[in-house]
Design an enzyme around this catalytic site. Structure first.
Site, PDB file in Angstrom:
ATOM      1  N   THR A  12       0.822  -1.219   0.000  1.00 24.01           N
ATOM      2  CA  THR A  12       0.000   0.000   0.000  1.00 24.01           C
ATOM      3  C   THR A  12       0.855   1.269   0.000  1.00 24.01           C
ATOM      4  O   THR A  12       0.324   2.373  -0.049  1.00 24.01           O
ATOM      5  CB  THR A  12      -0.903   0.021   1.255  1.00 24.01           C
ATOM      6  OG1 THR A  12      -0.057  -0.214   2.389  1.00 24.01           O
ATOM      7  CG2 THR A  12      -1.973  -1.042   1.184  1.00 24.01           C
ATOM      8  N   CYS A 128      18.281   4.874  -3.180  1.00 28.11           N
ATOM      9  CA  CYS A 128      17.783   5.472  -4.428  1.00 28.11           C
ATOM     10  C   CYS A 128      18.796   6.385  -5.128  1.00 28.11           C
ATOM     11  O   CYS A 128      18.879   6.392  -6.359  1.00 28.11           O
ATOM     12  CB  CYS A 128      16.477   6.222  -4.166  1.00 28.11           C
ATOM     13  SG  CYS A 128      16.452   7.130  -2.625  1.00 28.11           S
ATOM     14  N   LYS A 206      25.513   5.879   3.590  1.00 27.78           N
ATOM     15  CA  LYS A 206      24.991   4.786   2.754  1.00 27.78           C
ATOM     16  C   LYS A 206      25.600   4.902   1.360  1.00 27.78           C
ATOM     17  O   LYS A 206      26.006   3.915   0.752  1.00 27.78           O
ATOM     18  CB  LYS A 206      23.464   4.891   2.616  1.00 27.78           C
ATOM     19  CG  LYS A 206      22.680   4.343   3.787  1.00 27.78           C
ATOM     20  CD  LYS A 206      21.184   4.532   3.483  1.00 27.78           C
ATOM     21  CE  LYS A 206      20.353   4.381   4.738  1.00 27.78           C
ATOM     22  NZ  LYS A 206      18.955   4.787   4.535  1.00 27.78           N
ATOM     23  N   HIS A 235      15.358  12.245  -8.065  1.00 33.63           N
ATOM     24  CA  HIS A 235      16.547  12.749  -7.373  1.00 33.63           C
ATOM     25  C   HIS A 235      17.596  13.155  -8.408  1.00 33.63           C
ATOM     26  O   HIS A 235      17.703  12.524  -9.464  1.00 33.63           O
ATOM     27  CB  HIS A 235      17.181  11.657  -6.510  1.00 33.63           C
ATOM     28  CG  HIS A 235      16.358  11.230  -5.324  1.00 33.63           C
ATOM     29  ND1 HIS A 235      15.215  11.869  -4.902  1.00 33.63           N
ATOM     30  CD2 HIS A 235      16.562  10.203  -4.448  1.00 33.63           C
ATOM     31  CE1 HIS A 235      14.743  11.248  -3.821  1.00 33.63           C
ATOM     32  NE2 HIS A 235      15.533  10.235  -3.536  1.00 33.63           N
TER      33      HIS A 235
HETATM   34  N1  LIG Z   1      10.541   6.425  -1.230  1.00 31.90           N
HETATM   35  C1  LIG Z   1      11.692   6.120  -1.825  1.00 31.90           C
HETATM   36  O1  LIG Z   1      12.233   6.871  -2.678  1.00 31.90           O
HETATM   37  C2  LIG Z   1      12.402   4.849  -1.493  1.00 31.90           C
HETATM   38  C3  LIG Z   1      13.464   4.485  -2.313  1.00 31.90           C
HETATM   39  C4  LIG Z   1      14.152   3.327  -2.025  1.00 31.90           C
HETATM   40  C5  LIG Z   1      13.781   2.558  -0.949  1.00 31.90           C
HETATM   41  N2  LIG Z   1      12.748   2.934  -0.165  1.00 31.90           N
HETATM   42  C6  LIG Z   1      12.424   2.067   0.969  1.00 31.90           C
HETATM   43  O2  LIG Z   1      11.171   1.415   0.755  1.00 31.90           O
HETATM   44  C7  LIG Z   1      10.492   1.240   2.002  1.00 31.90           C
HETATM   45  C8  LIG Z   1       9.098   1.850   1.918  1.00 31.90           C
HETATM   46  O3  LIG Z   1       9.192   3.194   1.519  1.00 31.90           O
HETATM   47  P1  LIG Z   1       7.922   4.005   0.974  1.00 31.90           P
HETATM   48  O4  LIG Z   1       8.468   5.295   0.525  1.00 31.90           O
HETATM   49  O5  LIG Z   1       7.114   3.160   0.048  1.00 31.90           O
HETATM   50  O6  LIG Z   1       7.097   4.208   2.357  1.00 31.90           O
HETATM   51  P2  LIG Z   1       5.515   4.350   2.598  1.00 31.90           P
HETATM   52  O7  LIG Z   1       4.859   4.995   1.444  1.00 31.90           O
HETATM   53  O8  LIG Z   1       5.416   4.997   3.932  1.00 31.90           O
HETATM   54  O9  LIG Z   1       4.975   2.823   2.690  1.00 31.90           O
HETATM   55  C9  LIG Z   1       5.278   1.974   3.761  1.00 31.90           C
HETATM   56  C10 LIG Z   1       4.638   0.600   3.534  1.00 31.90           C
HETATM   57  O10 LIG Z   1       5.076  -0.270   4.595  1.00 31.90           O
HETATM   58  C11 LIG Z   1       3.895  -0.874   5.165  1.00 31.90           C
HETATM   59  N3  LIG Z   1       4.083  -1.164   6.586  1.00 31.90           N
HETATM   60  C12 LIG Z   1       4.331  -0.299   7.585  1.00 31.90           C
HETATM   61  N4  LIG Z   1       4.371  -0.959   8.776  1.00 31.90           N
HETATM   62  C13 LIG Z   1       4.124  -2.259   8.497  1.00 31.90           C
HETATM   63  C14 LIG Z   1       4.009  -3.425   9.280  1.00 31.90           C
HETATM   64  N5  LIG Z   1       4.157  -3.404  10.604  1.00 31.90           N
HETATM   65  N6  LIG Z   1       3.743  -4.598   8.666  1.00 31.90           N
HETATM   66  C15 LIG Z   1       3.557  -4.641   7.330  1.00 31.90           C
HETATM   67  N7  LIG Z   1       3.662  -3.566   6.516  1.00 31.90           N
HETATM   68  C16 LIG Z   1       3.943  -2.378   7.103  1.00 31.90           C
HETATM   69  C17 LIG Z   1       2.814   0.168   4.992  1.00 31.90           C
HETATM   70  O11 LIG Z   1       1.558  -0.449   5.148  1.00 31.90           O
HETATM   71  P3  LIG Z   1       0.263   0.407   5.689  1.00 31.90           P
HETATM   72  O12 LIG Z   1      -0.192   1.192   4.507  1.00 31.90           O
HETATM   73  O13 LIG Z   1      -0.688  -0.662   6.076  1.00 31.90           O
HETATM   74  O14 LIG Z   1       0.758   1.230   6.821  1.00 31.90           O
HETATM   75  C18 LIG Z   1       3.119   0.619   3.559  1.00 31.90           C
HETATM   76  O15 LIG Z   1       2.612  -0.325   2.650  1.00 31.90           O
HETATM   77  C19 LIG Z   1      11.393   1.865   3.065  1.00 31.90           C
HETATM   78  O16 LIG Z   1      12.228   0.843   3.585  1.00 31.90           O
HETATM   79  C20 LIG Z   1      12.234   2.837   2.268  1.00 31.90           C
HETATM   80  O17 LIG Z   1      13.491   3.088   2.872  1.00 31.90           O
HETATM   81  C21 LIG Z   1      12.026   4.057  -0.417  1.00 31.90           C
END
Ligand SMILES: NC(=O)c1ccc[n+]([C@@H]2O[C@H](COP(=O)([O-])OP(=O)(O)OC[C@H]3O[C@@H](n4cnc5c(N)ncnc54)[C@H](OP(=O)(O)O)[C@@H]3O)[C@@H](O)[C@H]2O)c1
Length: 328
Positions: A12, A128, A206, A235
């Site tokens: 999500t 990223c 990192k 970015h």
């Molecule tokens: N944004 C970027 O540019 C980027 C780039 C590279 C890597 N990442 C990495 O990707 C990951 C997610 O980033 P995002 O930007 O997509 O964040 P986000 O939009 O905040 O999404 C977080 C996701 O994790 C789920 N989640 C949170 N707590 C959970 C739990 N206890 N059990 C199961 N699922 C859980 C959330 O589910 P709910 O909706 O149910 O809360 C949601 O689906 C992070 O590790 C981040 O470092 C992000």
């Protein structure tokens, strides 16, 4: 053609929903799709691959029959659940930073070091900003050798997930900042993640550690400054790179043009250079502003831009998965 049972952990979220989009665009051969998130999202419906799927709460028994698991739900979730998924037979590609520095876990950008995967069932997706910088640096490493690298990043708010996007959108409307330490609409913020004892942020270190690991240059001298900017997506990374051997700028441009995944955007007299709007919603790494660094011998300056949610996260992971299944 064989079809695969795929799980998306964090389905999500910003990266998770982009996993779904990219898998569909690439017509990834899906048999069954398991969409996993926190208890808050359990029961939610997501329509994709021509069907409605129900989001399930992530649990220890979520990975039965899963063959490929794409993780993007934060470091602590990956730390706990990635080994569980591997144990139950899945190949895991993890987007968090939980496993990136583990010496037994390959850290992979497919155009650069796909071979590092070997028979590993747990693969880490790099940070990223690191991902996009690896393509030009790998090309330069192979032709000229690398001596020293200095990164300055310009990172969009979507790099902080939904919280970052919401903070930019609400501060644009004049509301008070609720996530970043300053109103991101009015300023750039030279802090991404927490500060460490050496004065660098975790994000900056990192980039240092991940670059050394991916390029297999454990002693490469690198420093980084990472800055959050009031841009929604994509970015930018300004790279100063000192090379072992001298170069011609025109040859470097040709080198970039021929490297897989790179689009050369370098025609300054016509205002052609990498910009966020060029990279939004696609998987290319745009490289431009290529010029000789006037401060140091055999040194080059260039600027890259890529979509942080796609090439910087979801698309890089799906490209890894595609290559794995095509090698099976
Ligand atoms: N944004 C970027 O540019 C980027 C780039 C590279 C890597 N990442 C990495 O990707 C990951 C997610 O980033 P995002 O930007 O997509 O964040 P986000 O939009 O905040 O999404 C977080 C996701 O994790 C789920 N989640 C949170 N707590 C959970 C739990 N206890 N059990 C199961 N699922 C859980 C959330 O589910 P709910 O909706 O149910 O809360 C949601 O689906 C992070 O590790 C981040 O470092 C992000």
């Amino acid at each position: 053609m064989k079809k695969y049972n795929v799980a998306i952990v964090g389905a999500t979220g910003l990266v998770g929903s982009t996993f779904i989009k990219v898998l569909q665009e690439k017509k990834f051969p899906i048999n069954n799709l398991k969409l996993l998130a926190s208890a808050n999202s359990a029961g939610k419906e997501i329509e994709c691959f021509g069907k409605k799927w129900i989001v399930e709460e992530l649990k220890e028994d979520s990975f039965k029959d899963v063959e490929i698991a794409l993780f993007s739900a934060g470091g602590s979730i990956s730390q706990k659940f990635a080994p569980i998924a591997v144990k139950s037979g899945a190949t895991v590609i993890d987007n968090s930073s939980a496993w990136r520095q583990d010496k037994d876990v390959p850290l992979v950008v497919p155009e650069v070091n796909f071979g590092a995967i070997g028979d590993s069932k747990l693969i880490a997706n790099p940070n990223c900003s690191t991902i996009q910088a690896m393509l030009p640096l790998k090309a330069l490493k192979d032709k000229y050798g690398l001596k020293k690298v200095n990164f300055s990043t310009y990172q969009s708010v979507s790099g902080s997930g939904m919280k970052g996007i919401n903070d930019l959108l609400s501060t644009r409307k004049g509301e008070k900042n609720s996530f970043y330490p300053y109103s991101i609409v009015d300023t750039c913020i030279p802090q991404i993640d927490v500060f460490l004892e050496n004065g660098y942020t975790k994000e900056e270190m990192k980039m240092v550690y991940e670059t050394r690991k991916i390029l297999e240059l454990p002693d490469l001298k690198i420093s980084a400054t990472c800055i959050r900017v009031p841009v929604l997506s994509c970015h930018g990374v300004s790279i100063q790179v000192e090379l072992e051997r001298d170069f011609k700028v025109e040859d470097v441009k040709e080198l970039m043009k021929s490297f897989p995944g790179i689009v050369l955007a370098d025609d300054p007299s016509n205002s052609i250079y990498p910009v966020s709007t060029m990279a939004t919603n696609n998987d290319s790494v745009y490289v431009g502003r290529i010029r000789r660094d006037l401060s140091t011998d055999n040194s080059l300056l260039l600027y890259t831009v890529a979509d942080n949610i796609r090439k910087g996260a979801a698309s890089n992971a799906v490209q890894i998965a595609e290559k794995i299944i095509s090698n099976n």
